[in-house]
Design a protein around this motif. Structure first.
Motif, PDB file in Angstrom:
ATOM      1  N   SER A  69       0.822  -1.199   0.000  1.00 54.97           N
ATOM      2  CA  SER A  69       0.000   0.000   0.000  1.00 54.97           C
ATOM      3  C   SER A  69       0.863   1.259   0.000  1.00 54.97           C
ATOM      4  N   CYS A  70       0.253   2.398  -0.341  1.00 63.17           N
ATOM      5  CA  CYS A  70       1.004   3.660  -0.381  1.00 63.17           C
ATOM      6  C   CYS A  70       1.283   4.187   1.029  1.00 63.17           C
ATOM      7  N   MET A  71       2.332   5.037   1.128  1.00 57.36           N
ATOM      8  CA  MET A  71       2.690   5.651   2.418  1.00 57.36           C
ATOM      9  C   MET A  71       1.843   6.894   2.711  1.00 57.36           C
ATOM     10  N   ASN A  80       5.019   2.056   0.816  1.00 54.57           N
ATOM     11  CA  ASN A  80       6.049   2.912   0.217  1.00 54.57           C
ATOM     12  C   ASN A  80       5.362   3.957  -0.663  1.00 54.57           C
ATOM     13  N   ALA A  81       6.139   4.817  -1.289  1.00 58.58           N
ATOM     14  CA  ALA A  81       5.571   5.855  -2.145  1.00 58.58           C
ATOM     15  C   ALA A  81       4.876   5.213  -3.339  1.00 58.58           C
ATOM     16  N   GLY A  82       3.562   5.344  -3.412  1.00 59.56           N
ATOM     17  CA  GLY A  82       2.783   4.821  -4.523  1.00 59.56           C
ATOM     18  C   GLY A  82       2.238   3.417  -4.294  1.00 59.56           C
ATOM     19  N   PHE A 129      -2.506  -2.348  -3.301  1.00 61.79           N
ATOM     20  CA  PHE A 129      -3.428  -1.208  -3.286  1.00 61.79           C
ATOM     21  C   PHE A 129      -2.742   0.056  -3.775  1.00 61.79           C
ATOM     22  N   HIS A 130      -3.284   0.671  -4.822  1.00 63.94           N
ATOM     23  CA  HIS A 130      -2.902   2.038  -5.179  1.00 63.94           C
ATOM     24  C   HIS A 130      -4.131   2.898  -4.879  1.00 63.94           C
ATOM     25  N   TYR A 186      -7.965   2.270  -3.925  1.00 62.34           N
ATOM     26  CA  TYR A 186      -8.653   2.912  -2.801  1.00 62.34           C
ATOM     27  C   TYR A 186      -8.954   4.354  -3.210  1.00 62.34           C
ATOM     28  N   ASP A 187     -10.211   4.760  -3.071  1.00 61.38           N
ATOM     29  CA  ASP A 187     -10.632   6.101  -3.460  1.00 61.38           C
ATOM     30  C   ASP A 187     -10.587   7.021  -2.230  1.00 61.38           C
TER      31      ASP A 187
END
Ligand SMILES: [Zn+2]
Length: 174
Positions: free
Chosen positions: A33-35, A57-59, A85-86, A157-158
Motif C-alpha cells: 500500500s502507499c505511504m 512505500n511511495a505509490g 493497493f494504489h 482505494y478512493d
C-alpha cells in the motif's frame, strides 16, 4: 505535533496493551500500500495488528516492495495472497521520476556524484492508476522470486469516498 508527543501517546497505548496472538490472528496475506497519510490499510480494510504483513512505500509500488515480499514469503513463511493497493490522487501520479531527480540535484548543487546516484534510481511514478495496478500485479505474477502459485490481486482505494474496488486478479505463473 512532533515526536515529543510519542511517549505520552505510547504510555496510554501500553497501559491497555494486549499482546497479539499471531498463531490465532494471522491471516496469511501481504498487503502492499502507499505511504500516503490518507491511506490506512488497518482501518480501511478491517485489519488488526498481528493479522497481516503490510508493506508501505511511495505509490504502493510492488516493484519497490519486492525485497520485503521475498523476506515475507521465504523467511517468515507467508504464502497466502498478495493484495496491491494504489489510491486516487496519489502523489506519485503528480510527479515523475525526472522531476524527483531534478529536486534532489537542486538540493545538492555541484554534486555530480549525487546526480549520478539519483539518475540510477527509478522513482516509479504513476501515469494512470488502473494501469499502474495492473502493471504491478503483472510484475509480481511474472517474477520468478515470488512463490509459484501465489494469488495476487490489485485494488484501488478512493480517497474521496473511502471505498475500495478490485481491478485485477492473477495467479503467479513464473
Ligand atoms: Zn500515494
Amino acid at each position: 505535533m512532533g515526536t515529543e508527543e510519542f511517549n505520552q501517546a505510547n504510555e496510554k497505548y501500553a497501559a491497555s496493551f494486549e499482546k497479539p496472538d499471531r498463531s490465532k490472528l494471522f491471516r496469511n496475506m501481504i498487503i502492499v500500500s502507499c505511504m500516503d497519510p490518507r491511506v490506512n490499510p488497518y482501518d480501511q480494510l478491517g485489519v488488526k495488528t498481528g493479522e497481516t504483513i503490510t508493506i508501505r512505500n511511495a505509490g504502493g509500488s510492488a516493484k519497490e516492495a519486492l525485497r520485503s515480499i521475498i523476506v515475507a514469503q521465504h523467511f517468515i513463511g507467508v504464502d497466502g495472497e498478495i493484495a496491491v493497493f494504489h489510491h486516487t490522487d496519489c502523489g506519485m501520479s503528480r510527479t515523475t521520476t525526472d522531476q524527483v531527480r531534478a529536486l534532489v540535484k537542486k538540493a545538492n548543487p555541484g554534486r555530480d556524484d549525487i546526480a549520478e546516484t539519483v539518475d540510477g534510481i527509478d522513482f516509479l511514478h504513476i501515469t494512470g492508476i488502473e494501469e499502474s495496478v495492473r502493471s504491478d500485479v503483472k510484475f509480481l505474477a511474472e517474477n520468478q522470486l515470488v512463490l509459484r502459485g501465489t494469488k495476487i490481486s490489485g485494488w484501488i482505494y478512493d480517497v474521496e469516498t473511502g471505498k475500495i474496488s478490485k481491478v485485477v486478479e492473477a495467479d503467479h505463473e513464473a
